[in-house]
Design a protein around this motif. Structure first.
Motif, PDB file in Angstrom:
ATOM      1  N   ILE A  28      29.911  45.497  55.025  1.00 26.41           N
ATOM      2  CA  ILE A  28      31.070  44.638  55.291  1.00 26.41           C
ATOM      3  C   ILE A  28      31.234  43.628  54.157  1.00 26.41           C
ATOM      4  N   ASP A  29      30.131  43.057  53.708  1.00 26.65           N
ATOM      5  CA  ASP A  29      30.176  42.115  52.596  1.00 26.65           C
ATOM      6  C   ASP A  29      30.719  42.794  51.337  1.00 26.65           C
ATOM      7  N   SER A  30      30.347  44.054  51.133  1.00 24.98           N
ATOM      8  CA  SER A  30      30.805  44.795  49.954  1.00 24.98           C
ATOM      9  C   SER A  30      32.315  44.993  49.973  1.00 24.98           C
ATOM     10  N   TYR A  31      32.831  45.557  51.064  1.00 20.21           N
ATOM     11  CA  TYR A  31      34.281  45.821  51.029  1.00 20.21           C
ATOM     12  C   TYR A  31      35.084  44.548  51.266  1.00 20.21           C
ATOM     13  N   GLY A  32      34.475  43.542  51.902  1.00 16.49           N
ATOM     14  CA  GLY A  32      35.150  42.247  52.028  1.00 16.49           C
ATOM     15  C   GLY A  32      35.311  41.573  50.674  1.00 16.49           C
ATOM     16  N   THR A  33      34.316  41.713  49.819  1.00 19.54           N
ATOM     17  CA  THR A  33      34.403  41.138  48.482  1.00 19.54           C
ATOM     18  C   THR A  33      35.393  41.911  47.623  1.00 19.54           C
ATOM     19  N   VAL A  34      35.494  43.209  47.824  1.00 21.40           N
ATOM     20  CA  VAL A  34      36.534  44.000  47.131  1.00 21.40           C
ATOM     21  C   VAL A  34      37.917  43.534  47.582  1.00 21.40           C
ATOM     22  N   ASP A  35      38.065  43.201  48.857  1.00 27.75           N
ATOM     23  CA  ASP A  35      39.335  42.677  49.369  1.00 27.75           C
ATOM     24  C   ASP A  35      39.642  41.325  48.723  1.00 27.75           C
ATOM     25  N   GLU A  36      38.630  40.470  48.618  1.00 30.20           N
ATOM     26  CA  GLU A  36      38.804  39.178  47.945  1.00 30.20           C
ATOM     27  C   GLU A  36      39.229  39.393  46.489  1.00 30.20           C
ATOM     28  N   LEU A  37      38.574  40.320  45.816  1.00 33.22           N
ATOM     29  CA  LEU A  37      38.916  40.669  44.434  1.00 33.22           C
ATOM     30  C   LEU A  37      40.371  41.094  44.335  1.00 33.22           C
ATOM     31  N   ASN A  38      40.806  41.923  45.265  1.00 30.43           N
ATOM     32  CA  ASN A  38      42.187  42.411  45.269  1.00 30.43           C
ATOM     33  C   ASN A  38      43.167  41.251  45.403  1.00 30.43           C
ATOM     34  N   SER A  39      42.828  40.272  46.217  1.00 30.75           N
ATOM     35  CA  SER A  39      43.691  39.103  46.390  1.00 30.75           C
ATOM     36  C   SER A  39      43.798  38.292  45.104  1.00 30.75           C
ATOM     37  N   TYR A  40      42.680  38.123  44.406  1.00 32.17           N
ATOM     38  CA  TYR A  40      42.714  37.400  43.141  1.00 32.17           C
ATOM     39  C   TYR A  40      43.510  38.160  42.084  1.00 32.17           C
ATOM     40  N   ILE A  41      43.429  39.478  42.113  1.00 32.79           N
ATOM     41  CA  ILE A  41      44.240  40.260  41.168  1.00 32.79           C
ATOM     42  C   ILE A  41      45.721  40.028  41.454  1.00 32.79           C
ATOM     43  N   GLY A  42      46.071  39.916  42.736  1.00 34.81           N
ATOM     44  CA  GLY A  42      47.446  39.575  43.088  1.00 34.81           C
ATOM     45  C   GLY A  42      47.855  38.226  42.521  1.00 34.81           C
ATOM     46  N   LEU A  43      46.933  37.277  42.486  1.00 43.52           N
ATOM     47  CA  LEU A  43      47.213  35.962  41.921  1.00 43.52           C
ATOM     48  C   LEU A  43      47.511  36.067  40.419  1.00 43.52           C
ATOM     49  N   TYR A  53      51.084  44.440  31.999  1.00 47.28           N
ATOM     50  CA  TYR A  53      49.868  43.991  32.679  1.00 47.28           C
ATOM     51  C   TYR A  53      50.078  43.992  34.188  1.00 47.28           C
ATOM     52  N   LYS A  54      51.249  43.563  34.618  1.00 53.29           N
ATOM     53  CA  LYS A  54      51.546  43.557  36.061  1.00 53.29           C
ATOM     54  C   LYS A  54      51.495  44.970  36.634  1.00 53.29           C
ATOM     55  N   ASP A  55      52.042  45.925  35.895  1.00 57.15           N
ATOM     56  CA  ASP A  55      52.032  47.325  36.354  1.00 57.15           C
ATOM     57  C   ASP A  55      50.609  47.861  36.461  1.00 57.15           C
ATOM     58  N   ILE A  56      49.782  47.554  35.467  1.00 58.17           N
ATOM     59  CA  ILE A  56      48.376  47.987  35.502  1.00 58.17           C
ATOM     60  C   ILE A  56      47.661  47.325  36.678  1.00 58.17           C
ATOM     61  N   LEU A  57      47.942  46.043  36.897  1.00 58.37           N
ATOM     62  CA  LEU A  57      47.293  45.318  37.996  1.00 58.37           C
ATOM     63  C   LEU A  57      47.683  45.888  39.359  1.00 58.37           C
ATOM     64  N   ILE A  58      48.926  46.325  39.516  1.00 59.76           N
ATOM     65  CA  ILE A  58      49.331  46.977  40.772  1.00 59.76           C
ATOM     66  C   ILE A  58      48.548  48.271  40.959  1.00 59.76           C
ATOM     67  N   ASP A  59      48.397  49.029  39.887  1.00 63.45           N
ATOM     68  CA  ASP A  59      47.608  50.258  39.965  1.00 63.45           C
ATOM     69  C   ASP A  59      46.165  49.933  40.358  1.00 63.45           C
ATOM     70  N   ILE A  60      45.608  48.885  39.752  1.00 67.04           N
ATOM     71  CA  ILE A  60      44.242  48.464  40.076  1.00 67.04           C
ATOM     72  C   ILE A  60      44.144  48.063  41.543  1.00 67.04           C
ATOM     73  N   GLN A  61      45.128  47.318  42.040  1.00 69.94           N
ATOM     74  CA  GLN A  61      45.098  46.913  43.450  1.00 69.94           C
ATOM     75  C   GLN A  61      45.085  48.122  44.376  1.00 69.94           C
ATOM     76  N   ASN A  62      45.867  49.127  44.040  1.00 70.89           N
ATOM     77  CA  ASN A  62      45.855  50.351  44.847  1.00 70.89           C
ATOM     78  C   ASN A  62      44.490  51.033  44.795  1.00 70.89           C
ATOM     79  N   LYS A  63      43.895  51.078  43.616  1.00 69.92           N
ATOM     80  CA  LYS A  63      42.563  51.698  43.483  1.00 69.92           C
ATOM     81  C   LYS A  63      41.518  50.900  44.261  1.00 69.92           C
ATOM     82  N   LEU A  64      41.673  49.578  44.303  1.00 65.67           N
ATOM     83  CA  LEU A  64      40.707  48.769  45.051  1.00 65.67           C
ATOM     84  C   LEU A  64      40.795  49.016  46.550  1.00 65.67           C
TER      85      LEU A  64
END
Length: 190
Positions: A28-43, A53-64
């Motif tokens: 839970i800590d692992s995928y919760g931290t990935v979720d936190e990471l995804n939120s920061y990428i949105g920031l 860069y925005k387009d790449i970041l959207i792709d990264i968010q989907n991969k996360l």
């Protein structure tokens, strides 16, 4: 659909497959931290940065989300009785990892060579990028510890490793693009 289920009120949650584990479980800590990471990428994506860069970041968010789904799947219930995978989505591919490497190579072409460590900061957007990089490293550490206990798809862990590198290079590139000071860390001598 209600957001609250009340099933976690006693400190447990369900993995993909139905197994209940404590909310403090490393999975839970692992995928919760990935979720936190995804939120920061949105920031970072919400900043005034190049659309590429925005387009790449959207792709990264989907991969996360994919990485999170992999981490949230009970390995003992990953394969259904009919032999099919419970998680019926595209996994992290070699091409996903190569994309991050190629983007780093492109960004590095415009940057001066690294001669020292760099102090995080110089511009708010760059600082967001460095915070995101450190969250990514934490996600990678947790996922690595989980992988030692219950192995999962290797490319998911590799992706997190490469992503932290990408975020470091992106921070440097954003410093360059925004004409922000990149302060080198020069150790003080005794």
């Amino acid at each position: 659909m209600k957001i609250y289920t009340k099933t976690g009120d006693k400190g447990t949650t369900a993995l993909f497959g139905g197994t209940r584990v404590p909310k403090h479980h490393i999975r839970i800590d692992s995928y919760g931290t990935v979720d936190e990471l995804n939120s920061y990428i949105g920031l970072i994506r919400d900043q005034e940065i190049n659309q590429l860069y925005k387009d790449i970041l959207i792709d990264i968010q989907n991969k996360l989300f994919t990485v999170g789904a992999i981490l949230a799947t009970d390995p003992e219930k990953a394969i259904l009785k009919n032999g099919k995978e419970r998680l019926n989505i595209n996994k992290i591919s070699d091409e996903d990892i190569i994309l991050l490497e190629q983007e780093m190579d492109i960004m590095n072409q415009d940057l001066p060579p690294m001669t020292h460590f760099v102090l995080p900061g110089g511009h708010q957007t760059v600082s967001f990028c460095h915070i995101t990089r450190t969250v990514c490293r934490r996600a990678e550490r947790l996922a690595s510890a989980l992988n030692d206990l219950e192995p999962f798809e290797a490319n998911a862990l590799t992706y997190l490793n490469r992503l932290s590198d990408y975020l470091f290079v992106l921070a440097r590139k954003l410093s360059h693009d925004l004409q922000a000071d990149e302060v080198k860390w020069i150790p003080e001598k005794k």
